[in-house]
Structure formats: structure tokens, C-alpha cells
Design an enzyme around this catalytic site. Structure first.
Site, PDB file in Angstrom:
ATOM      1  N   HIS A 158       0.874  -1.139   0.030  1.00 13.27           N
ATOM      2  CA  HIS A 158      -0.046   0.015  -0.068  1.00 13.27           C
ATOM      3  C   HIS A 158       0.988   1.239   0.016  1.00 13.27           C
ATOM      4  O   HIS A 158       0.461   2.193  -0.457  1.00 13.27           O
ATOM      5  CB  HIS A 158      -0.882   0.202   1.100  1.00 13.27           C
ATOM      6  CG  HIS A 158      -1.791   1.228   1.344  1.00 13.27           C
ATOM      7  ND1 HIS A 158      -2.834   1.392   0.501  1.00 13.27           N
ATOM      8  CD2 HIS A 158      -1.606   2.297   2.218  1.00 13.27           C
ATOM      9  CE1 HIS A 158      -3.536   2.491   0.656  1.00 13.27           C
ATOM     10  NE2 HIS A 158      -2.900   3.102   1.765  1.00 13.27           N
ATOM     11  N   HIS A 202     -10.305   2.993  -0.415  1.00 12.70           N
ATOM     12  CA  HIS A 202     -10.382   2.323   1.081  1.00 12.70           C
ATOM     13  C   HIS A 202     -11.163   1.000   1.052  1.00 12.70           C
ATOM     14  O   HIS A 202     -12.173   1.146   1.550  1.00 12.70           O
ATOM     15  CB  HIS A 202     -11.115   3.501   2.082  1.00 12.70           C
ATOM     16  CG  HIS A 202     -10.216   3.665   3.371  1.00 12.70           C
ATOM     17  ND1 HIS A 202     -11.125   3.809   4.388  1.00 12.70           N
ATOM     18  CD2 HIS A 202      -8.875   3.768   3.412  1.00 12.70           C
ATOM     19  CE1 HIS A 202     -10.193   3.965   5.464  1.00 12.70           C
ATOM     20  NE2 HIS A 202      -8.821   4.030   4.678  1.00 12.70           N
ATOM     21  N   ASN A 203     -10.606   0.215   0.260  1.00 13.54           N
ATOM     22  CA  ASN A 203     -11.289  -1.276  -0.063  1.00 13.54           C
ATOM     23  C   ASN A 203     -11.599  -1.923   1.137  1.00 13.54           C
ATOM     24  O   ASN A 203     -12.476  -2.476   1.744  1.00 13.54           O
ATOM     25  CB  ASN A 203     -10.776  -1.804  -1.167  1.00 13.54           C
ATOM     26  CG  ASN A 203     -10.713  -0.667  -2.436  1.00 13.54           C
ATOM     27  OD1 ASN A 203     -11.493   0.181  -2.421  1.00 13.54           O
ATOM     28  ND2 ASN A 203      -9.675  -1.184  -3.327  1.00 13.54           N
ATOM     29  N   HIS A 204     -10.578  -2.421   1.571  1.00 19.06           N
ATOM     30  CA  HIS A 204     -10.550  -3.553   2.483  1.00 19.06           C
ATOM     31  C   HIS A 204     -11.184  -3.114   3.647  1.00 19.06           C
ATOM     32  O   HIS A 204     -12.179  -3.798   4.461  1.00 19.06           O
ATOM     33  CB  HIS A 204      -8.862  -4.206   2.838  1.00 19.06           C
ATOM     34  CG  HIS A 204      -8.287  -4.941   1.639  1.00 19.06           C
ATOM     35  ND1 HIS A 204      -7.952  -4.225   0.557  1.00 19.06           N
ATOM     36  CD2 HIS A 204      -8.358  -6.321   1.682  1.00 19.06           C
ATOM     37  CE1 HIS A 204      -7.387  -5.212  -0.238  1.00 19.06           C
ATOM     38  NE2 HIS A 204      -7.480  -6.376   0.356  1.00 19.06           N
ATOM     39  N   ARG A 248      -8.081  15.298   3.382  1.00 16.99           N
ATOM     40  CA  ARG A 248      -6.931  15.748   3.970  1.00 16.99           C
ATOM     41  C   ARG A 248      -5.706  16.020   2.944  1.00 16.99           C
ATOM     42  O   ARG A 248      -5.022  16.761   3.060  1.00 16.99           O
ATOM     43  CB  ARG A 248      -6.387  14.875   4.945  1.00 16.99           C
ATOM     44  CG  ARG A 248      -7.304  15.179   6.261  1.00 16.99           C
ATOM     45  CD  ARG A 248      -6.616  14.832   7.756  1.00 16.99           C
ATOM     46  NE  ARG A 248      -6.138  13.047   7.486  1.00 16.99           N
ATOM     47  CZ  ARG A 248      -7.055  12.369   7.553  1.00 16.99           C
ATOM     48  NH1 ARG A 248      -8.284  12.569   7.823  1.00 16.99           N
ATOM     49  NH2 ARG A 248      -6.998  10.872   7.372  1.00 16.99           N
ATOM     50  N   GLN A 279      -9.688   2.561  10.959  1.00 18.67           N
ATOM     51  CA  GLN A 279      -9.511   3.796  11.613  1.00 18.67           C
ATOM     52  C   GLN A 279     -11.089   4.411  12.269  1.00 18.67           C
ATOM     53  O   GLN A 279     -11.929   3.921  11.462  1.00 18.67           O
ATOM     54  CB  GLN A 279      -8.916   4.941  10.717  1.00 18.67           C
ATOM     55  CG  GLN A 279      -7.627   4.326  10.096  1.00 18.67           C
ATOM     56  CD  GLN A 279      -7.700   3.694   8.819  1.00 18.67           C
ATOM     57  OE1 GLN A 279      -8.790   3.201   8.507  1.00 18.67           O
ATOM     58  NE2 GLN A 279      -6.518   3.830   8.361  1.00 18.67           N
ATOM     59  N   GLU A 297      -2.856   5.134  12.757  1.00 21.47           N
ATOM     60  CA  GLU A 297      -3.397   5.777  11.976  1.00 21.47           C
ATOM     61  C   GLU A 297      -4.756   6.410  12.272  1.00 21.47           C
ATOM     62  O   GLU A 297      -5.703   6.767  11.449  1.00 21.47           O
ATOM     63  CB  GLU A 297      -3.747   4.823  10.626  1.00 21.47           C
ATOM     64  CG  GLU A 297      -2.567   4.393   9.967  1.00 21.47           C
ATOM     65  CD  GLU A 297      -2.784   3.261   8.776  1.00 21.47           C
ATOM     66  OE1 GLU A 297      -3.879   3.295   8.388  1.00 21.47           O
ATOM     67  OE2 GLU A 297      -1.899   2.540   8.320  1.00 21.47           O
ATOM     68  N   GLN A 355      -7.130   9.504  12.804  1.00 19.17           N
ATOM     69  CA  GLN A 355      -7.748  10.393  11.810  1.00 19.17           C
ATOM     70  C   GLN A 355      -7.257  11.702  12.267  1.00 19.17           C
ATOM     71  O   GLN A 355      -7.290  12.291  13.357  1.00 19.17           O
ATOM     72  CB  GLN A 355      -9.061  10.121  11.403  1.00 19.17           C
ATOM     73  CG  GLN A 355      -9.351   8.501  10.718  1.00 19.17           C
ATOM     74  CD  GLN A 355      -8.520   8.564   9.284  1.00 19.17           C
ATOM     75  OE1 GLN A 355      -8.904   8.971   8.375  1.00 19.17           O
ATOM     76  NE2 GLN A 355      -7.381   7.752   9.445  1.00 19.17           N
ATOM     77  N   GLY A 373      -2.380   9.409  -8.496  1.00 15.94           N
ATOM     78  CA  GLY A 373      -3.444   8.650  -8.002  1.00 15.94           C
ATOM     79  C   GLY A 373      -3.198   7.379  -7.122  1.00 15.94           C
ATOM     80  O   GLY A 373      -2.255   7.886  -6.023  1.00 15.94           O
ATOM     81  N   ASN A 374      -3.711   6.141  -7.191  1.00 21.81           N
ATOM     82  CA  ASN A 374      -3.541   5.385  -6.095  1.00 21.81           C
ATOM     83  C   ASN A 374      -3.715   3.886  -6.775  1.00 21.81           C
ATOM     84  O   ASN A 374      -4.137   3.708  -7.905  1.00 21.81           O
ATOM     85  CB  ASN A 374      -4.667   5.347  -5.259  1.00 21.81           C
ATOM     86  CG  ASN A 374      -4.969   4.340  -4.075  1.00 21.81           C
ATOM     87  OD1 ASN A 374      -5.733   3.550  -4.252  1.00 21.81           O
ATOM     88  ND2 ASN A 374      -3.861   4.447  -3.262  1.00 21.81           N
TER      89      ASN A 374
END
Length: 760
Positions: free
Chosen positions: A69, A119-121, A140, A265, A337, A339, A556-557
Site C-alpha cells: 500500500h 479504501h477497499n479492505h 486531507r 480507523q 493511523e 484520523q 492516483g492510487n
């Protein structure tokens, strides 16, 4: 984590000048590195880089920052081609790949920052919080660029609509997105939602955000100035999200993954709202040298990125970190992590003014370190040195994983062999069945949960093809995000190009000129050579399409390990495109807005059913090849649409994509409640099935008052046009070859699935 592309580095590093304490050094003696997500080979490489064994805290940092990731270790070599720019594509680009978000010049001294992330899993394990914190994280990223967030979009993929667990996941995800976005006060102006069994146990939650700022106010995550202070501000640090990047986002899991809930989170949108306004005031007062949001890997990632980007050292004291949970160990503080946190580099002379602003907004903060010339990230806690390493070593290895063309592509059967018909009774049933399928169903039960008009600048939003936000004077920014996993499954290179083309077209049909691209690449297990082949071909397709359309990719990601119980998802590239509208009075909506308009189909229809909704819905068939795409024609179509909007040639314009012509006709009727009289005999097609359901690319359904103006515009752009009908006052759709449908009948058909699924 940014989609930065550092060079493949030499693993031979000089030993650190100051080693951690002996106590800290010995802390890794009995650690199972595989439990941290590292391989034995990677652990050996870390020891080689450090010239010693890592401390417990160092190992915690490496385990997260070397995760898939954060490090992009499997994708990095393929992503490099996305960063290739020409003089034309550089024209509007202000900040490209490597920072928190891409930034483009939108004219008048203004700039837009935009990015899409996944933010899939987490969204499968805790759908509400997983999706909510996905919104918080992408917002953010935009704030960290110096921009005010002005709009959101989401691209969602869920399992089969008929599966009992899909309601839990889908309802939770949509509720989480609406809760966080609505409380934050950022309008959600569109997106897409799809259902397919391949996403069972592994939903995709991709979120796009755009923000605006003056060009001179762009902020970067580049620390500078030895002696400048490191300030952590926002929510206090807690135990939530520890290991999120490595536990959830960088590994496969089973459908029974509830034990991973602590790694999800927990977000508070009201704190994020205060943090947003606080940051904007800090920027206006010019009190920030550099800034980085805290997301994956928390403090460790933010500090190392600031140091690495600025080519400086940073020394942190964890004893100064404000804690929500005082039982946190130092290594947990580093990678938490939690927030709604930001890390800023502040000049000592500005510290008092900085805290005056944070205090006024009720935002807590503390000085937790300073910048130095050491080129090292140093971390101490209660007087003990726990971490001493070069941030360059945290970029992770770069793997050249094996690739193999999937076996299923050899066995695929052509969709054009499926039965077609001209029988009006059968076609009527087909139409109602196709438009009521989950992927074409009315999504207003989702979008009505979102505040689409907060801030008062929304000019267009769902169900139009693109969202538009009002900017300076009478200009606007247009946004669209699109993807089709069935196309990418059949041909990843073509699927990526078709995703770019559809997003490009959706921005164009509202009258906007496309400027830049962001992307979210969702794939299965990178250790599977077939998945890596899909990924490589997708990157090649994205690069080829953007070069041909002369539009830059800004960042991107990548989301790998989208796999549950050993089953990979379809390759799912989602493309976001930002465009500029010169005059908001010239924007186009997707539906007929009056009776007695002429309806034209722009483009060519072919017998192209590979990966189509019709083939999947009617026959459960996914095979053949995706629709053929000519990017030169796509570019001409875009020019035609933008020119037609400016000259007021069109009354409406609607992209043809999933579901083909019939879906566009039905949506255009339902948009404002005007019916239509349609004749299909003018379309050059081998069957009525082809005319109605083909998904040939580069087609748009438009309405106009002046046929001569439309035809002249099309001729000047060398583009095909076909008159297929007129709009009518009454609430009926009549297709001469098939019969009549009432608009109520069509609306009810499209709402059946989602009403049940989302408790509508």
C-alpha cells in the site's frame, strides 16, 4: 501515501552516525517478521541497509512503509510510464505525480487540486467507518496541497445485489460516505455504483476530491530550514488504525475477517471540518513552510516523506505527541493511523501565531521535533533513541514480478454469437429487464443521501454525466469518474483506454474542456503473474490513451490484494477527469428539457456486445472483446461537444456507455419528465438488438432545436449523425418498431433493485 515514483535505489547505505540504544536494538530478537507483513528476504535487506538489526520501532516503520500500500513495490516500475509528459500535456499541469495530489491551472490565477484514492479492505470489515475515513483521508490530501475542498465523487463496487451480505456492505458504505461528507460540508456531486459477484467479500470504495486555491498558495510536503519545528496538530493519537496499511491494504484476507476491526480507523468529520478551516487560515497567514497529512503509517510516514522530499533530516520526540490512549507503546505511536491529524513544518518565529490560530479553532497541537541537516529520521522517546535511519531506505524495494497472459483470455467466447432479435414482444421484455438490472438501476436512493448542494456552488450533479462546481466569475470545474471492469477483464489495455475515453466524454458532454486525469487502479494479488499482466497492460492503456488525447496523469492510487478466499477481483481501473467550463450558462444537462426537440445519435453503432450489460443480464455472458475505440474520433467528438455547447446548438447531451442507446434514451426521458418518439430504422444496424443494446464507443445522444446547425457542426468536425426521433410533452416513450412505454413504467423498473438494497 503518495503515488511517488522514487528511483530504484542502491541498497548499500552508510551506517548511521548514532545507533539506537542497546535496549532498543535488542528488542527485535524474537520478532516474527512475517507477522508484520515482511518477507525474510526483505528483513535481510533491511538489516543490510542499516548495517545492523532494526530496533522494534524501526521494524514497525519498515513493516508499514514497505507494505504494498505504501511502497508501490510491485507497481512502481509500471507506473513510471504514467509520468511521461509532453510539452502539450505539461501546459496546464502545476504539480504532478509525487505530491499529495495533482494540481492544474484552471485560469484566472486559480488552481485545482484533485485526486482519487481507495479504501477497499476497511470498507468490507467495517463498511461505515471504512468508507467514512476514506472520505476524510482524501479530503486531507487536498487540504495538504493548500486547497479548499469543494467537491467529492465516489466510485463504488459491491458484490451480487442478490447476496444477503451486499446490503450490509452497500448500506454501510453509502451511510459512511454521506455521514462524513455531509458533516464536513463538502458536496458529493456524482460517481458510479456497480454490482458484480467478483466483488463479494471485497468491495471497492474509491473516492475523489477536488479543491481550489490561488496558484501562489500551493503547498508541498517538502521540509526545509534546519531549526524549523515539526508541529503535529489535529486529533490526539489513539490505538485505532494501527497496521491498517499493512494488515488490511497490503494482503489478501478471507471473507471472515472481523478480527481485523481494530485496524480500521475511526473518523470524526466535525474535527476534520475545524481542521480544514484552521489549515486554510494558517495558509492565508503564511505560517506553514511545508505540510503533510497523516494517513497510512501515521507519524512515521508523514515525517519520512517531509524529510525525504526536502532532502533534510527530522528529529522527533514521541514523548511530546498528544495521546488519546496513554498506554500506547512508542512503535504504536509511530504507526497509528488515527484520523484528522496534520504535520506542519513551522519557523520558530511563527510558532506563537501558529498556535493562536489552532487554539481559536479548538485544534490541539504540539511541537514534536525539528528539522536538521542530518539526512536522517531520528526518533527518541523518554531520552532513548529508538530510530535512526535514512528516509530514502523507506521507499521500499522495487519488484519486477513475473507476468503471464491469463488463460481465460484464450478460452473466451465471442459475444456476437449470442441470439439477437427483431421481435417487438421479446425486445420489450429485454428492455425492461436490462434497464432494471442492478448496474443500470436508478441510483438516486444513494445520491439522495448525499448533500449535493452544500457550499452553494453546485451547477450540475448526479444524474448528469459530470458534476460541475462554480468557480471564479462564471466559470466552472467539471468532474467525472468512470470505469468498466468487464471491459478490463476481457482486455486490460483496451479497458483502460475505454475508461479514459468515457470519463473524457462525460466531461465533454456538459460543455467542459478536459484538462487532467487521476486514476485508482484496483487489482487482485500481485504475486499472481496473471494479475501482474493485467496491471501492466492497464498502465500501458492509460498511458497510450492520455498521450493520444494530450491530457496529463496527475497522480492516483494503486490497490492490490483485492482478493478474498483466493479469488481475485476483475481488474478495475477507475479514471477521474477534471475539465474547465468557460461559461456556466452554456452547460448541458443529460435529459430532454422541452417537447418538440430533434433527437440525434452522434457516432457509429456496430454489433459490439463484448462485456456489455445486455450480454451479462440476458445470458450471463462475459466474453469476446470490448468495443473498438478510435481516440482520434474521441478527440473530435469532444471538440464538437464543447463547440456545440458554446454555440448553443444542443439542448441536451448524454453519453452512451453501459446499456447502450436504450439506457441513454430512458435516462433522458426520466431526467425532466419529457417523453419521446423514436424510430430505430435510421440507425445502420444488423438487428434491433444491436441498435438498442450495442455499447459501441464514442457515441452521444443529443437534442436540438435547429437541425441545420447541428448537421453543420457535425460536418465541420467530420462526425457521423443520425436523426432518430423527437421529444414529446406526454409521459410516454414510443419506439416505432416495438411500442409504447409509460415513463412511470420505466421509472419503476429502474428502481426495483436499489429500493430494496438501500431500504428505500
Amino acid at each position: 501515501m503518495n503515488m511517488s515514483l522514487p528511483a530504484d535505489r542502491d541498497t548499500a547505505k552508510k551506517p548511521s552516525a548514532q545507533k539506537p540504544s542497546a535496549h532498543a536494538q535488542n528488542a527485535t530478537a524474537a520478532v516474527d517478521v512475517t507477522a508484520l507483513g515482511l518477507t525474510e528476504s526483505e528483513y535481510t535487506q533491511i538489516c543490510s541497509l542499516l548495517k545492523r538489526s532494526p530496533t522494534k520501532s524501526e521494524l514497525a516503520i519498515y513493516s508499514v512503509l514497505w507494505s504494498e500500500h505504501c511502497s508501490y513495490k510491485s507497481s512502481r516500475r509500471h507506473l513510471r510510464q504514467l509520468a511521461d509528459l509532453t510539452e502539450v500535456t505539461k501546459k496546464h499541469l502545476l504539480v504532478g505525480i509525487g505530491q499529495n495530489a495533482g494540481v492544474v491551472d484552471i485560469g484566472g490565477g486559480w488552481a485545482a487540486a484533485f485526486k482519487i484514492e481507495s479504501h477497499n479492505h476497511p470498507s468490507f470489515i467495517e463498511p461505515f467507518q471504512g468508507a467514512a475515513t476514506g472520505i476524510g483521508g482524501i479530503v486531507r490530501d487536498i487540504i495538504a496541497m493548500g486547497a479548499k475542498p469543494v467537491a467529492l465523487m465516489d466510485s463504488l463496487r459491491f458484490g451480487a445485489a442478490s447476496d444477503p451480505d451486499t446490503q450490509r456492505v452497500a448500506d454501510g458504505v453509502v451511510s459512511g460516505i454521506s455521514f462524513y461528507g455531509n458533516c464536513l460540508g463538502v458536496p458529493n456531486i456524482g460517481g458510479e455504483t456497480a454490482f458484480d459477484p467478483v466483488y463479494q467479500g471485497n468491495p471497492l470504495v474509491n473516492v475523489l476530491c477536488v479543491g481550489v486555491m490561488r496558484r501562489e498558495n500551493i503547498r508541498l510536503a517538502n521540509a526545509s530550514g534546519p531549526g524549523n519545528l515539526v508541529v503535529l496538530f489535529g486529533a490526539p493519537t489513539g490505538r485505532d488504525g494501527i497496521g491498517g496499511a499493512s494488515v488490511l491494504a497490503s494482503d489478501s484476507f478471507t471473507s471472515d475477517a472481523k478480527a481485523n476491526r481494530p485496524a480500521v480507523q475511526i473518523g470524526d468529520p466535525f474535527v476534520e471540518k475545524l481542521l480544514t478551516e484552521c489549515c486554510l487560515e494558517l495558509y492565508a497567514a503564511d505560517l506553514v513552510v511545508a505540510i503533510q497529512d497523516l494517513g497510512a503509517a501515521g507519524i512515521s510516514c508523514a515525517a519520512s516523506e517531509l524529510a525525504h522530499n526536502g532532502r533534510v533530516g527530522i528529529r522527533l520526540d514521541l514523548s511530546a505527541v498528544p495521546l488519546r490512549d496513554t498506554t500506547l507503546a512508542p512503535d504504536e505511536i509511530l504507526v497509528s493511523e488515527s484520523q484528522e491529524r496534520m504535520m506542519a513544518i513551522v519557523h520558530p518565529d511563527n510558532l506563537e501565531a501558529f498556535f493562536e490560530i489552532t487554539n481559536r479553532w479548538g485544534i490541539s497541537g504540539a511541537v514534536i521535533g525539528e528539522v536538521d541537516n542530518s539526512q536522517y529520521l531520528t526518533v527518541v522517546h523518554e531520552g532513548k533513541t529508538l530510530v535512526r535511519l535514512n528516509p530514502k531506505t523507506l521507499t521500499g524495494p522495487s519488484y519486477n514480478r513475473p507476468v503471464k497472459k491469463p488463460a481465460y483470455l484464450i478460452r473466451r467466447s465471442a459475444a456476437n454469437r449470442l441470439p439477437v432479435t427483431n421481435d417487438p414482444h421479446l425486445l420489450r421484455e429485454d428492455i425492461l429487464q436490462v434497464i432494471s438490472c442492478p448496474n443500470l438501476s436508478d441510483k438516486s436512493v444513494i445520491t439522495n443521501q448525499y448533500d449535493r448542494y452544500v457550499q452553494g456552488n453546485t451547477a450540475l450533479c448526479h444524474p448528469d454525466d459530470a458534476g460541475v462546481i462554480r468557480m471564479y466569475k462564471n466559470t466552472g470545474v467539471a468532474l467525472s469518474c468512470d470505469g468498466n471492469s468487464r471491459y478490463s477483464y476481457l482486455d486490460p489495455h483496451a479497458g483502460a483506454q475505454l475508461a479514459v475515453a468515457e470519463a473524457y466524454r462525460n466531461v465533454s458532454v456538459v460543455g467542459a474542456t478536459p484538462l487532467a486525469v487521476t486514476n485508482c487502479l484496483n487489482f487482485g494479488n500481485p504475486e499472481n503473474p496473471e494479475v501482474m499482466w493485467q496491471f501492466r497492460e492497464t498502465c500501458r492503456g492509460l498511458s497510450d490513451a492520455c498521450k493520444r488525447l494530450e491530457i496529463p496523469i496527475t497522480g492516483g492510487n494503486v490497490s492490490f490484494y483485492n482478493q478474498t478466499d483466493g479469488k481475485d477481483i476483475f481488474p478495475t481501473p477507475v479514471v477521474g477527469i477534471l475539465g474547465i467550463v468557460d461559461n456556466l450558462t452554456q452547460t448541458l444537462t443529460s435529459g430532454w428539457n422541452a417537447p418538440d426537440l430533434f433527437i440525434y445519435l452522434l457516432g457509429v453503432t456496430r454489433p459490439e456486445f463484448g462485456g456489455s450489460v445486455w450480454a451479462d443480464t440476458m445470458y450471463g455472458h462475459i466474453g469476446g472483446v470490448p468495443p473498438k475505440l478510435d481516440l482520434a474520433r474521441e478527440s473530435r467528438l469532444s471538440n464538437l461537444l464543447v463547440a456545440g455547447a458554446k454555440k448553443r446548438v444542443f439542448e441536451s447531451a448524454h453519453d452512451l456507455s453501459e446499456g447502450g442507446l436504450i439506457q441513454a434514451i430512458v435516462e433522458s426521458c426520466l431526467r425532466h419528465g419529457f417523453g419521446a418518439d423514436i424510430a430505430l430504422d435510421t440507425i445502420r444496424a444488423t438487428s434491433l438488438t444491436e441498435a438498442l443494446f450495442s455499447e459501441s464507443a464514442s457515441r452521444v445522444l443529443v437534442s436540438c432545436r435547429s437541425q441545420e446547425d447541428l448537421r453543420d457542426l457535425c460536418r465541420r468536425n467530420s462526425y457521423e449523425y443520425t436523426l432518430i426521433g423527437t421529444t414529446r410533452h406526454t409521459g410516454e416513450l414510443t419506439i416505432s418498431e416495438i411500442g409504447k412505454f409509460t415513463l412511470n413504467e420505466l421509472s419503476d423498473a429502474r428502481q426495483k433493485v436499489t429500493r430494496v438494497l438501500f431500504r428505500g
